[in-house]
Design an enzyme around this catalytic site. Structure first.
Site, PDB file in Angstrom:
ATOM      1  N   ASP A  29     -51.189  53.973  32.464  1.00 59.08           N
ATOM      2  CA  ASP A  29     -51.801  54.239  31.160  1.00 59.08           C
ATOM      3  C   ASP A  29     -53.052  55.116  31.272  1.00 59.08           C
ATOM      4  O   ASP A  29     -53.890  54.914  32.158  1.00 59.08           O
ATOM      5  CB  ASP A  29     -52.187  52.882  30.527  1.00 59.08           C
ATOM      6  CG  ASP A  29     -52.823  53.029  29.162  1.00 59.08           C
ATOM      7  OD1 ASP A  29     -52.104  53.437  28.233  1.00 59.08           O
ATOM      8  OD2 ASP A  29     -54.029  52.750  29.034  1.00 59.08           O
TER       9      ASP A  29
ATOM     10  N   GLU B 166     -48.876  58.461  31.820  1.00 53.48           N
ATOM     11  CA  GLU B 166     -49.134  58.679  30.400  1.00 53.48           C
ATOM     12  C   GLU B 166     -50.365  59.573  30.290  1.00 53.48           C
ATOM     13  O   GLU B 166     -51.501  59.121  30.456  1.00 53.48           O
ATOM     14  CB  GLU B 166     -49.395  57.355  29.664  1.00 53.48           C
ATOM     15  CG  GLU B 166     -49.425  57.531  28.159  1.00 53.48           C
ATOM     16  CD  GLU B 166     -50.751  57.218  27.489  1.00 53.48           C
ATOM     17  OE1 GLU B 166     -50.851  57.386  26.276  1.00 53.48           O
ATOM     18  OE2 GLU B 166     -51.703  56.804  28.179  1.00 53.48           O
TER      19      GLU B 166
HETATM   20  C1  GLC Z   1     -52.854  54.647  25.954  1.00 55.91           C
HETATM   21  C2  GLC Z   1     -52.096  53.726  25.036  1.00 55.91           C
HETATM   22  C3  GLC Z   1     -52.888  53.508  23.794  1.00 55.91           C
HETATM   23  C4  GLC Z   1     -54.230  52.920  24.159  1.00 55.91           C
HETATM   24  C5  GLC Z   1     -54.937  53.761  25.212  1.00 55.91           C
HETATM   25  C6  GLC Z   1     -56.095  53.036  25.818  1.00 55.91           C
HETATM   26  O1  GLC Z   1     -53.020  55.904  25.411  1.00 55.91           O
HETATM   27  O2  GLC Z   1     -50.825  54.248  24.766  1.00 55.91           O
HETATM   28  O3  GLC Z   1     -52.201  52.674  22.884  1.00 55.91           O
HETATM   29  O4  GLC Z   1     -55.032  52.826  23.013  1.00 55.91           O
HETATM   30  O5  GLC Z   1     -54.089  54.092  26.277  1.00 55.91           O
HETATM   31  O6  GLC Z   1     -55.655  52.032  26.695  1.00 55.91           O
END
Ligand code: GLC
Length: 628
Positions: free
Chosen positions: A268, A310
């Site tokens: 993430d 991500e």
């Molecule tokens: C990622 C997640 C999102 C979250 C962020 C902080 O982008 O997809 O939902 O708010 O990380 O953890």
């Protein structure tokens, strides 16, 4: 026999370590070499890996062997992902196996369980503020339930993906608690400042992620009497990755979960993991070293596991997350194709594919080494209109801000004639930027449709999106409910822990009553579901669509069509998508079709018939042409 098994396992571990060490030494030296003893650090990494490898359950060890021998397994056209919130989909983790048949029928091979580790109490950013990486959210069940679920999914041929939140922990995580209690070892796990001098200097070049709900990037913590780096919400403390203890601790947490049955980690918010004064502190080169260290270390102890980055960033910054230069073939195997998603929505609003064709053709290579995109149209997050101003400027009279405003207005429904029913998210008073919330179906016009014709167009738009991500190259990720058109859900406004975050609007609970109507075949849900299922089946039946096959964007000079060629060695598959509600025609020459061959549509099986010498597509139609 048992001894022999153990000896073989040791031997495999040694061989994997020899291979992995070569890919670890570079990143560790670049990250930590100036202040730390690298041979000593390598020895500590090896000790963590060998401890977890020794504890690896037999069935996972068997899977390790399969995937070590066939490391490209995830590139198969058979792969289809499904993203769900366990509670909103089934209830508790133990209730989920009852729905495996539904997923299998759709063709799913990998299930992403949205945050399911123990979050902080109260608001937790949808679970992205983790309090304990070693525990399951008690509202969902226990670690035993989780292991049983991963076994049930594995038995059905499905991987289990969970989120590994790397950039931050909850303020209530044991490391942060220790830091707040004054423990200097754990204070070094975070970015803590005695006063706001440096934070203020950093703020000059940082952007705000949640300007509305959590302005600024730093938070004064009353317990510490100091400032803490908090990129996201004030209760999410950014980890200090320049401290190798963080790497060791996260590796340990990740491998513990791998031994519980996780086979895909969604890493993430990776873009934010390294900080340097005078920069935006996003996508710095060190981020790729950290990812290489984590992924290659995991490959030593748990080769069945893959990773997905991500990084929701601009095209230029996105490509390196799939491995370029020294990192080629050595970072996460998957990364979200945020640009494809953004361009899908931008083209749909404008009925114009020129920007999409330009961006996807010029900024992305045709393939990667041992890596591919995770393609998606919607997810649990908002849509940020990440389009580079220079790209927009190529298509006058479009301007950067004019285009962004148009997209935000179109998707919040205020633009005249818009079919979308979404909402603005995190409007920034400083930059004027607005992002967009809304479910796939609501943004695509299903919510606003009042006539059978409008409903038909909305359904065709939804299938256009599913068809695009299924054929583009990469693993298509379906977000729960999008396979049958779930609409926005405003009930989050009644929950105080969620009401402040508009993204909950597009996280509706699974509607099993609607699912039950699917076999009747007449409802909207049934039509979307049947179309989605057919698209996924066509993908699986077409090895030429596997993710190792290069993806080339064709520019046939047609402003309403988007055309992708999949350059398989035996036959090229040409996928056409009509982004307008008018039928469109194009000559087979512009598509470079071979006049000597007969083509058929992989989606319907029908042979290609030219109308007035042209390939024609109905409103929002698509066709995947392959020569026989
Ligand atoms: C990622 C997640 C999102 C979250 C962020 C902080 O982008 O997809 O939902 O708010 O990380 O953890």
């Amino acid at each position: 026999m048992a001894d022999q098994g153990a000896m073989a396992a040791d031997r495999f571990f040694d061989l994997r370590w020899q291979r992995g060490a070569r890919d670890l030494i570079g990143p560790l030296t670049r990250l930590y070499g100036t202040a730390h003893d690298i041979p000593a650090l390598m020895a500590r990494v090896r000790a963590v890996l060998s401890a977890h490898a020794a504890r690896r359950p037999d069935d996972l060890r068997a899977l390790d062997l399969v995937r070590d021998v066939d490391p490209d397994w995830f590139l198969s056209q058979d792969q289809v992902g499904y993203v769900l919130y366990a509670d909103r989909f089934a209830g508790r983790l133990a209730d989920l196996p009852a729905h495996v048949g539904y997923l299998r029928d759709l063709g799913v091979t990998y299930v992403h369980l949205m945050p399911c580790l123990r979050p902080r109490p109260g608001p937790s950013d949808g679970g992205y503020a983790v309090m304990d990486y070693g525990a399951i959210d008690p509202r969902l069940g226990t670690m035993e339930d989780f292991e049983a679920l991963t076994r049930a999914l594995r038995a059905a041929g499905m991987d289990t993906c969970i989120d590994m939140v790397l950039n931050h922990t909850a303020r209530e995580h044991a490391w942060a608690e220790a830091a707040r209690a004054g423990d200097p070892f754990h204070q070094r796990f975070y970015h803590i400042f005695d006063d706001d001098r440096l934070p203020r200097e950093h703020e000059r070049t940082l952007v705000e992620i949640f300007p509305d709900q959590a302005p600024g990037n730093f938070t004064f913590d009353p317990d510490l009497g100091k400032w803490v780096w908090t990129t996201f919400n004030d209760y999410q403390w950014d980890l200090n990755w320049s401290n190798p203890e963080v790497l060791l601790a996260i590796l340990d947490a990740m491998l513990t979960l791998a031994n519980r049955g996780v086979t895909v980690f969604r890493l993430d918010a990776v873009a934010f993991m390294w900080k340097r004064l005078g920069t935006t502190c996003q996508n710095l080169p060190e981020v790729h070293d950290i990812i290489q260290a984590l992924t290659q270390a995991t490959r030593v102890a748990a080769p069945a596991v893959i990773h997905k980055s991500e990084a929701i960033v601009a095209p230029r910054d996105l490509v390196p997350y799939l491995g370029t230069g020294r990192h080629a073939g050595r970072v996460a195997n998957l990364a979200y194709h945020n640009s494809l998603m953004v361009q899908f929505w931008a083209s749909l609003a404008a009925r114009d594919t020129r920007l999409m064709t330009h961006v996807l053709k010029t900024h992305f290579p045709e393939g990667f080494r041992r890596a591919c995109f995770a393609t998606y149209i919607r997810c649990h997050d908002d849509i940020g209109w990440a389009i580079t101003p220079e790209d927009t400027a190529r298509f006058p009279p479009m301007t950067d801000w004019g285009h962004r405003d148009f997209l935000a207005d179109f998707y919040n429904g205020s633009f005249p004639g818009s079919f979308a029913r979404g909402a603005d998210f995190q409007a920034s008073a400083v930059t004027g930027d607005r992002r967009t919330n809304g479910s796939f179906a609501s943004l695509a016009g299903l919510e606003s449709a009042t006539t059978p014709e409008e409903e038909g167009l909305a359904i065709a738009r939804i299938l256009l999106g599913h068809g695009l991500i299924a054929s583009f190259g990469g693993i298509p990720l379906l977000y729960m409910g999008d396979e049958f058109g779930l609409l926005n859900d405003h009930s989050y406004l009644e929950d105080p822990d969620r009401a402040g975050d508009g993204r909950w609007m597009h996280r509706p609970a699974m509607d099993w009553a609607a699912v039950r109507t699917i076999p009747q075949g007449r409802t909207r849900a049934a039509r979307i579901h049947a179309g989605t299922r057919a698209i996924l089946a066509a993908r699986k039946a077409t090895p030429q669509l596997a993710s190792h096959v290069p993806t080339r964007i064709l520019d046939p000079g047609h402003p309403r069509l988007f055309v992708v060629e999949r350059l398989a060695e035996d036959r090229v598959v040409t996928c056409l998508f009509n982004f307008s509600e008018e039928p469109q025609a194009i000559s087979p020459w512009s598509l470079r079709l071979d006049p000597a061959r007969r083509y058929a549509d992989r989606l319907t099986g029908a042979p290609l018939r030219l109308e007035d010498g042209a390939v024609t597509l109905p409103a929002y139609g698509q066709i995947w042409l392959m020569p026989g």
